[in-house]
Motif scaffolding. Structure first.
Motif, short mmCIF file in Angstrom:
data_model
loop_
_atom_site.label_atom_id
_atom_site.label_comp_id
_atom_site.label_asym_id
_atom_site.label_seq_id
_atom_site.Cartn_x
_atom_site.Cartn_y
_atom_site.Cartn_z
N VAL A 77 0.96 -1.04 0.03
CA VAL A 77 -0.01 -0.04 0.16
C VAL A 77 0.89 1.30 0.07
O VAL A 77 0.43 2.21 -0.43
CB VAL A 77 -0.97 -0.05 1.28
N HIS A 78 2.09 1.31 0.59
CA HIS A 78 3.04 2.18 0.41
C HIS A 78 2.62 3.48 1.05
O HIS A 78 3.00 4.78 0.35
CB HIS A 78 3.65 2.54 -1.06
N ALA A 79 1.74 3.40 2.28
CA ALA A 79 1.55 4.81 2.81
C ALA A 79 2.53 5.24 3.62
O ALA A 79 2.49 6.70 4.26
CB ALA A 79 0.14 4.51 3.53
N GLY A 80 3.55 4.54 3.86
CA GLY A 80 4.46 4.96 4.86
C GLY A 80 4.02 4.74 6.36
O GLY A 80 2.88 4.19 6.61
N PRO A 81 5.01 4.95 7.29
CA PRO A 81 4.31 4.49 8.82
C PRO A 81 3.27 5.25 9.08
O PRO A 81 3.14 6.45 8.98
CB PRO A 81 5.58 4.81 9.70
N GLU A 82 2.51 4.45 9.71
CA GLU A 82 1.08 5.13 10.33
C GLU A 82 1.10 5.08 11.79
O GLU A 82 1.00 3.96 12.03
CB GLU A 82 -0.30 4.64 9.73
N VAL A 83 1.34 5.99 12.60
CA VAL A 83 1.28 6.06 13.99
C VAL A 83 0.19 6.13 15.02
O VAL A 83 -0.20 5.51 15.68
CB VAL A 83 2.49 7.19 14.64
N CYS A 84 -0.50 7.12 14.28
CA CYS A 84 -2.04 7.31 15.04
C CYS A 84 -2.77 5.88 15.16
O CYS A 84 -2.92 5.26 14.17
CB CYS A 84 -3.00 8.34 14.35
#
Ligand code: M6R
Length: 361
Positions: free
Chosen positions: A148-155
């Motif tokens: 999906v290549h969204a990059g890290p999602e922290v929330c």
């Protein structure tokens, strides 16, 4: 590092134009009006043999899967549906060799999804993954898939991953469609639509101040109703989940067509409705639903491609190709949930009772 934002959620919402740019990069093939998905591990002959697609995920990923199923039906004309992975694995499902199973997960670690994948593999099914975290458990256990290549999602609440997952499904649907019966012209049209997305997302994000003002107005609501039809319905489900998760305001999502079968009884001045009203073949039907709500003095916030006469407010979003409209319509509602939670002083990045990845049953 929040890069100047007050919360990870705000940072991640703001990153969506770049994230979508990244999921498209290197994948579009203009020569054949299709896309290349390097890790899919499904050759053209196998793709032609797929009789059904079943998408499995939880929470926001399940909602992305609902849109994915619609995209696959519309563009590839393969019957497709999505189901919560947690339900699927507890109901002794019939596993069919001609069905392509797709497991969706941001983290790639959600236990219910992983367990569904393992059960499917054990029964000999072909399972693909639509996953964000590279090398995660679900990415490893599936036969292939789309990153999906969204990059890290922290929330804890998912925003940019939702959007990128839906775009990933659009790529998968286009790929399957062009191997089957989607015309070159339609392939081209969808590719042009996809290319417009990053700039259109930036346009929506630029209206944040207006959305923040609307949020002030709705933050006092005890409950909210979200409605949509066909492409708009999963958008309503996801917007309602987002609001619940971070503002703790009770919210329901219904297909607009189901209003008269029950929930219309709830409509009154104290219950605002958020209506997803794309300019598609269902526009008149959606407008009729707005009239029903207005007749009962229910406040209406529409998300639409042009101002809606019956609505108290309309958030106008840019028009794309009809099949892709749902990708953009959820974005202002992420901001609405965010600013509502902010107005209520909630701990946005760490909502009560929730964890970022649910690795237990
Ligand atoms: O990592 P996953 O996509 O598998 O997570 C699935 C859900 O737990 C997740 O989407 C959850 O619903 C989020 N809190 C949504 O904001």
């Amino acid at each position: 590092d929040m890069g100047g934002h007050d919360t990870y959620m705000h940072k991640e919402i703001s990153e969506q134009a770049d994230a979508v740019d990244r999921v498209l990069r290197g994948r579009i093939d203009d020569r054949f009006s299709t896309v290349h998905l390097g890790g899919l591990n499904l050759d053209a002959r196998e793709a032609r043999g797929v009789r059904r697609v079943k998408i499995l995920g939880c929470g926001t990923s399940y909602h992305a899967g609902l849109i994915g199923a619609q995209l696959i039906e519309e563009l590839a004309r393969i019957p497709a549906d999505a189901e919560p992975a947690s339900e699927f694995r507890y109901r002794n499902p019939v596993v069919d060799p001609d069905t392509l199973y797709v497991a969706v997960s941001q983290s790639g670690e959600t236990y219910d999804v992983l367990a569904a994948v393992q059960e499917l593999k054990r029964k000999g099914a072909r399972v693909l993954g639509v996953v964000n975290v590279v090398g995660s458990a679900i990415a490893r256990e599936t036969d292939g898939g789309v990153y999906v290549h969204a990059g890290p999602e922290v929330c804890v609440v998912s925003t940019k991953c939702f959007t990128n997952t839906v775009v990933s499904f659009a790529l998968l649907a286009l790929h399957l469609g062009r191997i089957r019966d989607l015309s070159v012209a339609d392939g081209k049209r969808i590719i042009e639509g996809l290319r417009k997305l990053p700039a259109q997302i930036s346009e929506i994000l630029a209206t944040e101040d207006d959305i923040a003002k609307l949020a002030q107005e709705y933050a006092g609501a005890g409950s909210m109703m979200f409605i949509g039809r066909v492409r708009g319905y999963p958008v309503a489900l996801e917007a309602s989940l987002k609001l619940k998760e971070i503002s703790y305001i009770h919210a329901e999502a219904y297909p607009a067509s189901e209003l008269k079968h029950g929930p219309l009884a709830l409509i009154e001045p104290a219950l605002p409705t958020v209506a997803i009203v794309p300019d598609d073949e269902l526009l008149e039907k959606n407008r009729a639903a707005l009239e029903e709500i207005k007749a009962r003095s229910g406040p209406i916030l529409a998300v639409a491609h042009a101002p809606q006469e019956k609505a108290d407010h309309t958030i106008v979003v840019p028009k794309n190709e009809t099949e892709l409209d749902s990708i953009l319509m959820g974005i202002p509602l992420q901001l609405l949930a965010y600013h509502t939670a902010l107005a209520l002083g909630r701990d946005i990045d760490k909502p009560r009772n929730l964890a970022k990845s649910v690795t237990v049953e």
